[in-house]
Design a protein around this motif. Structure first.
Motif, PDB file in Angstrom:
ATOM      1  N   ALA A 165      46.652  47.357  61.791  1.00 13.55           N
ATOM      2  CA  ALA A 165      45.973  48.575  61.340  1.00 13.55           C
ATOM      3  C   ALA A 165      45.091  48.285  60.134  1.00 13.55           C
ATOM      4  N   ASP A 167      42.085  50.247  57.368  1.00 17.16           N
ATOM      5  CA  ASP A 167      41.475  51.475  56.851  1.00 17.16           C
ATOM      6  C   ASP A 167      40.051  51.161  56.425  1.00 17.16           C
ATOM      7  N   ASP A 191      37.050  58.477  55.415  1.00 17.39           N
ATOM      8  CA  ASP A 191      38.221  57.603  55.473  1.00 17.39           C
ATOM      9  C   ASP A 191      38.651  57.494  56.932  1.00 17.39           C
ATOM     10  N   CYS A 192      38.622  56.280  57.461  1.00 18.83           N
ATOM     11  CA  CYS A 192      38.977  56.052  58.857  1.00 18.83           C
ATOM     12  C   CYS A 192      40.167  55.101  58.952  1.00 18.83           C
ATOM     13  N   HIS A 193      41.053  55.389  59.867  1.00 20.38           N
ATOM     14  CA  HIS A 193      42.205  54.526  60.146  1.00 20.38           C
ATOM     15  C   HIS A 193      42.025  53.956  61.551  1.00 20.38           C
ATOM     16  N   GLN A 206      41.577  55.442  66.562  1.00 24.63           N
ATOM     17  CA  GLN A 206      40.704  55.585  65.410  1.00 24.63           C
ATOM     18  C   GLN A 206      40.687  57.040  64.988  1.00 24.63           C
ATOM     19  N   CYS A 208      39.243  59.659  61.728  1.00 28.23           N
ATOM     20  CA  CYS A 208      38.360  59.729  60.559  1.00 28.23           C
ATOM     21  C   CYS A 208      38.416  61.124  59.933  1.00 28.23           C
TER      22      CYS A 208
END
Length: 214
Positions: A165, A167, A191-193, A206, A208
């Motif tokens: 993972a 970020d 902010d995206c994971h 994904q 955001c």
């Protein structure tokens, strides 16, 4: 011969003077009421505009396509060596939900984080998102192997589980233009994971969240 009390034709009588004074007072009251009505309408219009046109709405981000390129992970448990050179080529569609255009200048960038530590960085090219329009951003995020190696134990554990993972934090400074002439400085952030599968390097998920600050 003149009769006592008769108007001589030049001086107004007390009754006429009172009538003129009352008419002036009525006109002043009417003007005051009209001014108050116009002021109330302006306040209502300002409130409506603040809640609709001038209300800042956070943009939305949609991942259109993702290409993962680079060296596939080569993990050697005996020598504790890991090769994880990858580049994430992202095509992201950003939708501006405001009635104002947003022009982002140079200085925009994206940071790639692994477990809170920066492991990569990419530049966001200048561009413009029209009012109620969209823009396609292309980001090339390069993963820095040396930074990943500092947390080798966690990386090995994540790779063994089949997913790693990351970020991605994006910051785009620019200027918002309202009605074609009202301009304000603004900063759009996201902010995206992102979860990448191992060993196929496919993007599994994904998410955001975006914000705009004036």
């Amino acid at each position: 011969m003149k009769v006592s009390g008769e108007n001589n034709g030049h001086l107004p009588s007390p009754t006429d003077a009172r009538h003129k004074l009352e008419r002036r007072r009525r006109r002043r009251k009417l003007c005051c009421l009209l001014c108050l009505l116009i002021l109330a309408l302006l306040i209502i219009a300002a409130v409506v505009l603040a809640l609709t046109v001038f209300k800042v709405r956070d943009p939305t981000m949609e991942l259109v396509s993702t290409t993962v390129s680079g060296v596939s992970p080569n993990i050697s448990l005996s020598s504790l060596r890991v090769e994880f050179n990858i580049t994430l080529d992202l095509a992201v569609r950003v939708r501006n939900r405001n009635y104002a255009s947003f022009a982002h200048a140079s200085g925009g960038h994206t940071q790639l984080l692994y477990r809170g530590a920066e492991v990569g960085k990419a530049r966001v090219e200048p561009g413009r998102i029209p009012a109620r329009g969209t823009e396609l951003l292309r980001l090339a995020l390069e993963v820095e192997v040396d930074q990943l190696a500092t947390d080798l134990g966690s990386l090995l554990a994540d790779a063994a589980s089949g997913a790693v993972a990351f970020d991605a934090e994006t910051r785009m400074p620019g200027r918002v233009t309202l009605l074609g002439f009202i301009k304000h400085h603004a900063v759009a952030t996201s902010d995206c994971h992102v979860v990448i599968g191992v060993p196929d390097l496919s993007v599994q998920s994904q998410e955001c969240a975006m914000k705009t600050k004036l």
